[in-house]
Design a protein around this motif. Structure first.
Motif, short mmCIF file in Angstrom:
data_model
loop_
_atom_site.label_atom_id
_atom_site.label_comp_id
_atom_site.label_asym_id
_atom_site.label_seq_id
_atom_site.Cartn_x
_atom_site.Cartn_y
_atom_site.Cartn_z
N THR A 131 40.77 30.27 39.30
CA THR A 131 42.05 29.75 39.80
C THR A 131 42.19 30.02 41.29
O THR A 131 42.60 29.14 42.04
CB THR A 131 43.22 30.37 39.01
OG1 THR A 131 43.09 30.02 37.64
CG2 THR A 131 44.55 29.89 39.54
N ARG A 132 41.85 31.23 41.71
CA ARG A 132 41.94 31.56 43.13
C ARG A 132 41.01 30.69 43.95
O ARG A 132 41.37 30.21 45.03
CB ARG A 132 41.63 33.04 43.35
CG ARG A 132 41.80 33.44 44.79
CD ARG A 132 41.74 34.91 44.98
NE ARG A 132 41.85 35.20 46.40
CZ ARG A 132 41.59 36.35 46.93
NH1 ARG A 132 41.20 37.34 46.19
NH2 ARG A 132 41.71 36.52 48.22
N PHE A 133 39.81 30.48 43.46
CA PHE A 133 38.85 29.62 44.15
C PHE A 133 39.40 28.20 44.26
O PHE A 133 39.37 27.60 45.34
CB PHE A 133 37.51 29.61 43.41
CG PHE A 133 36.51 28.68 44.00
CD1 PHE A 133 35.79 29.04 45.14
CD2 PHE A 133 36.28 27.43 43.44
CE1 PHE A 133 34.86 28.17 45.70
CE2 PHE A 133 35.35 26.56 44.00
CZ PHE A 133 34.64 26.94 45.13
N ASP A 134 39.91 27.66 43.16
CA ASP A 134 40.45 26.30 43.18
C ASP A 134 41.65 26.18 44.11
O ASP A 134 41.78 25.19 44.83
CB ASP A 134 40.85 25.86 41.76
CG ASP A 134 39.64 25.66 40.86
OD1 ASP A 134 38.51 25.51 41.38
OD2 ASP A 134 39.82 25.67 39.62
N THR A 135 42.51 27.18 44.11
CA THR A 135 43.67 27.18 45.00
C THR A 135 43.23 27.22 46.46
O THR A 135 43.74 26.48 47.30
CB THR A 135 44.60 28.37 44.68
OG1 THR A 135 45.03 28.25 43.32
CG2 THR A 135 45.80 28.40 45.61
N GLY A 136 42.27 28.08 46.77
CA GLY A 136 41.74 28.17 48.12
C GLY A 136 41.07 26.89 48.57
O GLY A 136 41.22 26.45 49.72
N LEU A 171 32.74 36.50 45.34
CA LEU A 171 33.22 35.83 44.12
C LEU A 171 33.76 34.43 44.41
O LEU A 171 33.74 33.57 43.53
CB LEU A 171 34.31 36.65 43.43
CG LEU A 171 33.80 37.83 42.61
CD1 LEU A 171 34.98 38.63 42.08
CD2 LEU A 171 32.91 37.37 41.48
N LEU A 172 34.25 34.21 45.62
CA LEU A 172 34.77 32.88 45.94
C LEU A 172 33.65 31.89 46.26
O LEU A 172 33.71 30.73 45.86
CB LEU A 172 35.75 32.97 47.11
CG LEU A 172 37.05 33.69 46.80
CD1 LEU A 172 37.91 33.79 48.04
CD2 LEU A 172 37.80 32.98 45.69
N ALA A 215 39.11 33.65 34.53
CA ALA A 215 40.02 32.56 34.89
C ALA A 215 40.78 32.83 36.20
O ALA A 215 40.92 31.91 37.01
CB ALA A 215 40.99 32.30 33.74
N PRO A 216 41.25 34.06 36.46
CA PRO A 216 41.95 34.29 37.73
C PRO A 216 41.06 34.04 38.95
O PRO A 216 41.54 33.56 39.98
CB PRO A 216 42.38 35.76 37.65
CG PRO A 216 42.43 36.07 36.20
CD PRO A 216 41.35 35.23 35.58
N VAL A 217 39.78 34.34 38.84
CA VAL A 217 38.86 34.10 39.94
C VAL A 217 38.68 32.60 40.15
O VAL A 217 38.73 32.11 41.28
CB VAL A 217 37.49 34.79 39.69
CG1 VAL A 217 36.47 34.37 40.73
CG2 VAL A 217 37.66 36.30 39.67
#
Length: 127
Positions: free
Chosen positions: A48-53, A34-35, A44-46
């Motif tokens: 957001t996690r990708f963008d944060t990573g 998913l990343l 959206a949480p996915v």
């Protein structure tokens, strides 16, 4: 920002970070899929996690490049921001390839390729 040891070798740190990430992707592909292969309609949480990573990885690459500026021949001549962005893009593509064709694109193959590139970049001009 990370702190790198004065005795550390820039090439080894960069290669180890890349190889460790790609080994983690190869060992547990579903958790990375998913990343590295997010669908346009990912929740959206996915995203957001990708963008944060991605931001974290870019910060780490930038810090490593700044640390290595005085330790790696030629690095001081590069635009470090563009270099970090470019390395991140290469790393993301490597992750996608390890996921999509794991038998063909292995972490060890990428490590050997990256080591060869770094060696080429160190070679004196005209050799």
């Amino acid at each position: 920002m990370p702190v790198f040891e004065d005795t550390g070798d820039f090439d080894d740190i960069l290669l180890d970070a890349m190889t460790n990430l790609l080994r983690a992707v190869a060992a547990n592909p579903e958790s990375w899929r998913l990343l590295f292969l997010p669908a346009d309609d990912a929740p959206a949480p996915v995203r957001t996690r990708f963008d944060t990573g991605r931001r974290f990885a870019l910060e780490q690459l930038t810090a490593l490049l700044e640390w290595g500026r005085d330790r790696r021949p030629g690095l001081a001549e590069l635009d470090l921001e563009l270099t970090a962005i470019s390395l991140l893009a290469i790393g993301e593509q490597a992750g996608r390839m390890v996921l999509s064709q794991p038998d063909r694109f292995t972490p060890e193959r990428y490590r050997a390729f990256a080591r060869g590139l770094l060696g080429t970049m160190s070679a004196p001009s005209g050799s």
